[in-house]
Design an enzyme around this catalytic site. Sequence first.
Site, PDB file in Angstrom:
ATOM      1  N   TYR A  15       0.825  -1.219   0.000  1.00  0.00           N
ATOM      2  CA  TYR A  15       0.000   0.000   0.000  1.00  0.00           C
ATOM      3  C   TYR A  15       0.855   1.263   0.000  1.00  0.00           C
ATOM      4  O   TYR A  15       0.630   2.186   0.769  1.00  0.00           O
ATOM      5  CB  TYR A  15      -0.945   0.007   1.217  1.00  0.00           C
ATOM      6  CG  TYR A  15      -1.714  -1.270   1.337  1.00  0.00           C
ATOM      7  CD1 TYR A  15      -2.703  -1.588   0.417  1.00  0.00           C
ATOM      8  CD2 TYR A  15      -1.434  -2.186   2.341  1.00  0.00           C
ATOM      9  CE1 TYR A  15      -3.390  -2.780   0.488  1.00  0.00           C
ATOM     10  CE2 TYR A  15      -2.119  -3.390   2.426  1.00  0.00           C
ATOM     11  CZ  TYR A  15      -3.099  -3.677   1.494  1.00  0.00           C
ATOM     12  OH  TYR A  15      -3.768  -4.857   1.584  1.00  0.00           O
ATOM     13  N   TYR A 143     -12.956  -6.835   6.372  1.00  0.00           N
ATOM     14  CA  TYR A 143     -11.715  -7.016   5.615  1.00  0.00           C
ATOM     15  C   TYR A 143     -11.341  -8.487   5.668  1.00  0.00           C
ATOM     16  O   TYR A 143     -11.249  -9.073   6.755  1.00  0.00           O
ATOM     17  CB  TYR A 143     -10.569  -6.174   6.185  1.00  0.00           C
ATOM     18  CG  TYR A 143      -9.273  -6.482   5.474  1.00  0.00           C
ATOM     19  CD1 TYR A 143      -9.025  -5.965   4.197  1.00  0.00           C
ATOM     20  CD2 TYR A 143      -8.334  -7.347   6.019  1.00  0.00           C
ATOM     21  CE1 TYR A 143      -7.873  -6.304   3.507  1.00  0.00           C
ATOM     22  CE2 TYR A 143      -7.178  -7.689   5.334  1.00  0.00           C
ATOM     23  CZ  TYR A 143      -6.953  -7.162   4.080  1.00  0.00           C
ATOM     24  OH  TYR A 143      -5.816  -7.498   3.391  1.00  0.00           O
ATOM     25  N   ASP A 248     -13.889 -15.467  10.052  1.00  0.00           N
ATOM     26  CA  ASP A 248     -12.518 -15.069   9.748  1.00  0.00           C
ATOM     27  C   ASP A 248     -11.895 -14.587  11.050  1.00  0.00           C
ATOM     28  O   ASP A 248     -12.125 -13.455  11.474  1.00  0.00           O
ATOM     29  CB  ASP A 248     -12.538 -13.966   8.680  1.00  0.00           C
ATOM     30  CG  ASP A 248     -11.158 -13.422   8.366  1.00  0.00           C
ATOM     31  OD1 ASP A 248     -10.195 -13.787   9.077  1.00  0.00           O
ATOM     32  OD2 ASP A 248     -11.050 -12.610   7.421  1.00  0.00           O
ATOM     33  N   LYS A 277      -2.211 -15.016  10.739  1.00  0.00           N
ATOM     34  CA  LYS A 277      -1.447 -14.027  11.504  1.00  0.00           C
ATOM     35  C   LYS A 277      -0.686 -14.592  12.720  1.00  0.00           C
ATOM     36  O   LYS A 277       0.442 -15.023  12.566  1.00  0.00           O
ATOM     37  CB  LYS A 277      -2.360 -12.871  11.899  1.00  0.00           C
ATOM     38  CG  LYS A 277      -2.738 -12.017  10.669  1.00  0.00           C
ATOM     39  CD  LYS A 277      -3.159 -10.612  11.012  1.00  0.00           C
ATOM     40  CE  LYS A 277      -3.112  -9.708   9.799  1.00  0.00           C
ATOM     41  NZ  LYS A 277      -4.337  -9.648   9.021  1.00  0.00           N
TER      42      LYS A 277
HETATM   43  C1  LIG Z   1      -4.761  -9.882   7.642  1.00  0.00           C
HETATM   44  C2  LIG Z   1      -6.126 -10.423   7.432  1.00  0.00           C
HETATM   45  C3  LIG Z   1      -6.429 -11.226   6.325  1.00  0.00           C
HETATM   46  C4  LIG Z   1      -5.418 -11.532   5.251  1.00  0.00           C
HETATM   47  O1  LIG Z   1      -4.321 -12.250   5.709  1.00  0.00           O
HETATM   48  P1  LIG Z   1      -2.931 -12.244   4.859  1.00  0.00           P
HETATM   49  O2  LIG Z   1      -2.065 -13.171   5.614  1.00  0.00           O
HETATM   50  O3  LIG Z   1      -2.462 -10.812   4.885  1.00  0.00           O
HETATM   51  O4  LIG Z   1      -3.252 -12.702   3.491  1.00  0.00           O
HETATM   52  C5  LIG Z   1      -7.721 -11.712   6.213  1.00  0.00           C
HETATM   53  N1  LIG Z   1      -8.659 -11.443   7.145  1.00  0.00           N
HETATM   54  C6  LIG Z   1      -8.396 -10.682   8.235  1.00  0.00           C
HETATM   55  C7  LIG Z   1      -9.480 -10.439   9.232  1.00  0.00           C
HETATM   56  C8  LIG Z   1      -7.130 -10.130   8.397  1.00  0.00           C
HETATM   57  O5  LIG Z   1      -6.882  -9.346   9.447  1.00  0.00           O
END
Ligand SMILES: *Cc1c(COP(=O)(O)O)cnc(C)c1O
Length: 428
Positions: A15, A143, A248, A277
């Site tokens: 970004y 997101y 997620d 993460k």
């Molecule tokens: C960071 C994130 C993603 C994407 O993960 P990457 O490892 O960057 O591809 C997807 N969903 C959420 C909620 C995130 O915080």
Amino acid sequence: MTPLEFDARHLWHPYTNVLNPGPMHLITGAEGVWLTREDGGKMIDGMSSWWCAIHGHRHPAITGAMARQLETLPHVMFGGLTHEPAVALGQQMINLLPDGMDRIFYCDSGSVSIEVALKMAVQYQMAMGRTGRFEFATIRGGYHGDTWKAMSVCDPVNGMHGLFSGALSIQHFLPRPDVRFGEDWPNDPVENGLGALAQLLEEKSDSIAALILEPIVQGAGGMYFYHPDYLRGARALCDQHGILLIFDEIATGFGRTGKLFAMDHAGVVPDILCLGKALTGGHISFAATVATEDVAQGIGNSAAGVMMHGPTYMANPLACAAGAASLGLLAQGDWQAQTAMIEAQMARELAPARDLPGVAEVRVLGAIGVIEMKEVVDPEIAHRLAPETGVWLRPFNHNIYTMPPFVISPDELSQVTSAMVALAGGAG
Ligand SMILES: *Cc1c(COP(=O)(O)O)cnc(C)c1O
């Protein structure tokens, strides 16, 4: 050319405009909460390096496990072969996850785990003979990653991917749940948002495969905390219409919200769960998509039979070893007291920011502290100030926030909150 000159000339950063990349720091090492710059200066990683380094950088239990793994098997393909680190990590995950989350698909990154989850949902619906269910429902402000299908379920207006809207498949967006975490839950379905969800799922049940949500905390979409009862209602509505529920937890998993998983605030278990993460404690890229046995069996019994996905580096042993070690540290349980202390201290120390003219709101949940500004914050200001304050922050949109490593000391955390309040004062 110096390394920084080469970087500016040849490397992309996330970004970031290549013509105007802003200040850039060269990092030569990291230990615990501290990052070391080329000039020898140190700063606290207030971001946990994009929310991953929960135990701090270079934790000896994790680096030790990776080093041992490097000696025997850094990588081997996962098709037809397996290895001890994949099994060890799987055992740790099954122990920590709620009952019902039983089948683990390892992937390389969070975005890929979302792709896998969405694909799994479509394959499951096909397997159930519910053809034509290719679309997804979600809430605004979400997101879910940067790959194409993941982008299509990110917030269509305010998300980072508004730019691509014309190129993305159309999904179904509901309003962001109005009722905040900690507020009273109104039973009126218009007020609590479940009415709109019920209506969409009813009308479009023939075309929707799954509802995808970040439970409780919307991360990169705005650091917004919403009410657990929304998830309970969503679970019931999905069940009613044979629509799968995908959580997620890439940002929220592994203690960040003060519970091991954000879904634990609601006591709701999804059909498919995405993790990433903090899975390796910030030591190496890795993620997982976990499904219920019902989803796995459904796909297994279908005409296709196989789950149609398989990353080249699937279940990389180094990453599995790091993950197993990181989850081993979590299983010791210190994260609970640590996140509770971080929450209480941030609530106290960020509160004064409420009186600053540029500040819209201050909120804290678990080890997430947010100062939301009235205007968009330029991250370059924080990047430039970092050597002076000794705190690494990367504000996003309106939010000056921290997600510190759980091992941060009270004094170090005070340094982070002071830097945030100072930034809010200056940026306001
Ligand atoms: C960071 C994130 C993603 C994407 O993960 P990457 O490892 O960057 O591809 C997807 N969903 C959420 C909620 C995130 O915080």
